[in-house]
Design an enzyme around this catalytic site. Structure first.
Site, PDB file in Angstrom:
ATOM      1  N   ALA A   1       0.901  -1.368  -0.032  1.00 31.51           N
ATOM      2  CA  ALA A   1       0.071  -0.129  -0.066  1.00 31.51           C
ATOM      3  C   ALA A   1       0.760   1.284  -0.092  1.00 31.51           C
ATOM      4  O   ALA A   1       1.850   1.326   0.690  1.00 31.51           O
ATOM      5  CB  ALA A   1      -0.866  -0.005   1.277  1.00 31.51           C
ATOM      6  N   THR A   2       0.544   2.186  -0.753  1.00 35.92           N
ATOM      7  CA  THR A   2       1.153   3.485  -0.777  1.00 35.92           C
ATOM      8  C   THR A   2       1.248   4.068   0.686  1.00 35.92           C
ATOM      9  O   THR A   2       2.218   4.576   1.175  1.00 35.92           O
ATOM     10  CB  THR A   2       0.448   4.464  -1.643  1.00 35.92           C
ATOM     11  OG1 THR A   2       0.568   4.073  -3.088  1.00 35.92           O
ATOM     12  CG2 THR A   2       1.140   5.912  -1.498  1.00 35.92           C
TER      13      THR A   2
ATOM     14  N   LEU B   1       7.110   3.419   6.061  1.00 32.28           N
ATOM     15  CA  LEU B   1       8.405   2.965   5.940  1.00 32.28           C
ATOM     16  C   LEU B   1       9.285   4.336   5.664  1.00 32.28           C
ATOM     17  O   LEU B   1      10.329   4.473   6.221  1.00 32.28           O
ATOM     18  CB  LEU B   1       8.459   2.080   5.027  1.00 32.28           C
ATOM     19  CG  LEU B   1       9.754   1.495   4.497  1.00 32.28           C
ATOM     20  CD1 LEU B   1      10.230   0.701   5.934  1.00 32.28           C
ATOM     21  CD2 LEU B   1       9.923   0.546   3.306  1.00 32.28           C
TER      22      LEU B   1
ATOM     23  N   GLU C   1       8.944   7.307   6.117  1.00 20.88           N
ATOM     24  CA  GLU C   1       9.081   8.457   7.532  1.00 20.88           C
ATOM     25  C   GLU C   1      10.054   7.679   8.629  1.00 20.88           C
ATOM     26  O   GLU C   1      10.861   8.306   8.966  1.00 20.88           O
ATOM     27  CB  GLU C   1       7.417   8.709   7.653  1.00 20.88           C
ATOM     28  CG  GLU C   1       7.032   9.671   7.092  1.00 20.88           C
ATOM     29  CD  GLU C   1       5.952  10.514   7.928  1.00 20.88           C
ATOM     30  OE1 GLU C   1       6.352  11.201   8.830  1.00 20.88           O
ATOM     31  OE2 GLU C   1       4.947  10.429   7.353  1.00 20.88           O
TER      32      GLU C   1
ATOM     33  N   HIS D   1       4.927   6.756  -6.213  1.00 19.93           N
ATOM     34  CA  HIS D   1       4.931   5.138  -5.929  1.00 19.93           C
ATOM     35  C   HIS D   1       4.977   4.726  -7.144  1.00 19.93           C
ATOM     36  O   HIS D   1       3.845   4.811  -8.045  1.00 19.93           O
ATOM     37  CB  HIS D   1       3.666   4.984  -4.894  1.00 19.93           C
ATOM     38  CG  HIS D   1       3.705   3.377  -4.695  1.00 19.93           C
ATOM     39  ND1 HIS D   1       2.949   2.926  -3.642  1.00 19.93           N
ATOM     40  CD2 HIS D   1       4.446   2.404  -5.016  1.00 19.93           C
ATOM     41  CE1 HIS D   1       3.139   1.638  -3.453  1.00 19.93           C
ATOM     42  NE2 HIS D   1       4.077   1.371  -3.983  1.00 19.93           N
TER      43      HIS D   1
ATOM     44  N   ARG E   1      11.070  17.063   7.822  1.00 20.81           N
ATOM     45  CA  ARG E   1      10.639  16.821   9.308  1.00 20.81           C
ATOM     46  C   ARG E   1      11.171  18.150  10.151  1.00 20.81           C
ATOM     47  O   ARG E   1      11.812  18.839   9.508  1.00 20.81           O
ATOM     48  CB  ARG E   1      11.424  15.344   9.667  1.00 20.81           C
ATOM     49  CG  ARG E   1      10.864  14.410   9.029  1.00 20.81           C
ATOM     50  CD  ARG E   1      11.494  13.003   9.789  1.00 20.81           C
ATOM     51  NE  ARG E   1      10.927  12.686  11.123  1.00 20.81           N
ATOM     52  CZ  ARG E   1       9.764  12.129  11.211  1.00 20.81           C
ATOM     53  NH1 ARG E   1       9.065  12.100  10.172  1.00 20.81           N
ATOM     54  NH2 ARG E   1       9.399  11.825  12.376  1.00 20.81           N
TER      55      ARG E   1
END
Length: 128
Positions: free
Chosen positions: A32-33, A39, A41, A67, A111
């Site tokens: 899944a996107t 993952l 992050e 993606h 971030r």
């Protein structure tokens, strides 16, 4: 010390729990996107966690994700982040993801450095 060039790496094997069907982002049994985003992050924040002052952390503020290809259940995925820029408290990363057949995703991720306790208190105040 936070400086450009810090790299992070994470690896997963895609399971049923990682699929678009489970994450409600589609109907297929492929990575899944939203799981790929998580993952990416995770790879970024973990890459700098050990060099931060005690009580400091980072929170995601932006993710521009492409993606590029599907990954089926059972295939391994490798994610690598590289800290590109430190601008005060804002950190900018380039992130790539590959499966056993090649590149599946790339992203620019930002971030922000925060004092974890202060940030959590501010968030908790929203509950009254």
């Amino acid at each position: 010390m936070l400086q450009p060039g810090i790299k992070g790496n994470q690896e997963i094997t895609v399971t049923v729990e990682d699929t678009a069907k489970v994450h409600k982002s589609g109907t297929l049994d492929v990575l899944a996107t939203p799981r790929l985003a998580a993952l990416m992050e995770e790879t970024a924040w973990k890459s700098v966690a050990e060099v931060l002052e005690p009580g400091m952390g980072t929170v995601g503020i932006r993710l521009e994700l492409d993606h590029l290809a599907p990954t089926p259940i059972g295939m391994k995925v490798w994610c690598e982040s590289e800290l590109q820029k430190v601008d005060g408290r804002k950190l900018t990363y380039l992130i790539t993801a590959k499966d056993e057949k090649g590149e599946i995703g790339k992203a620019v991720h930002e971030r922000f450095l925060v004092e974890e306790d202060k940030f959590q208190r501010k968030a908790d105040q929203k509950n009254g």
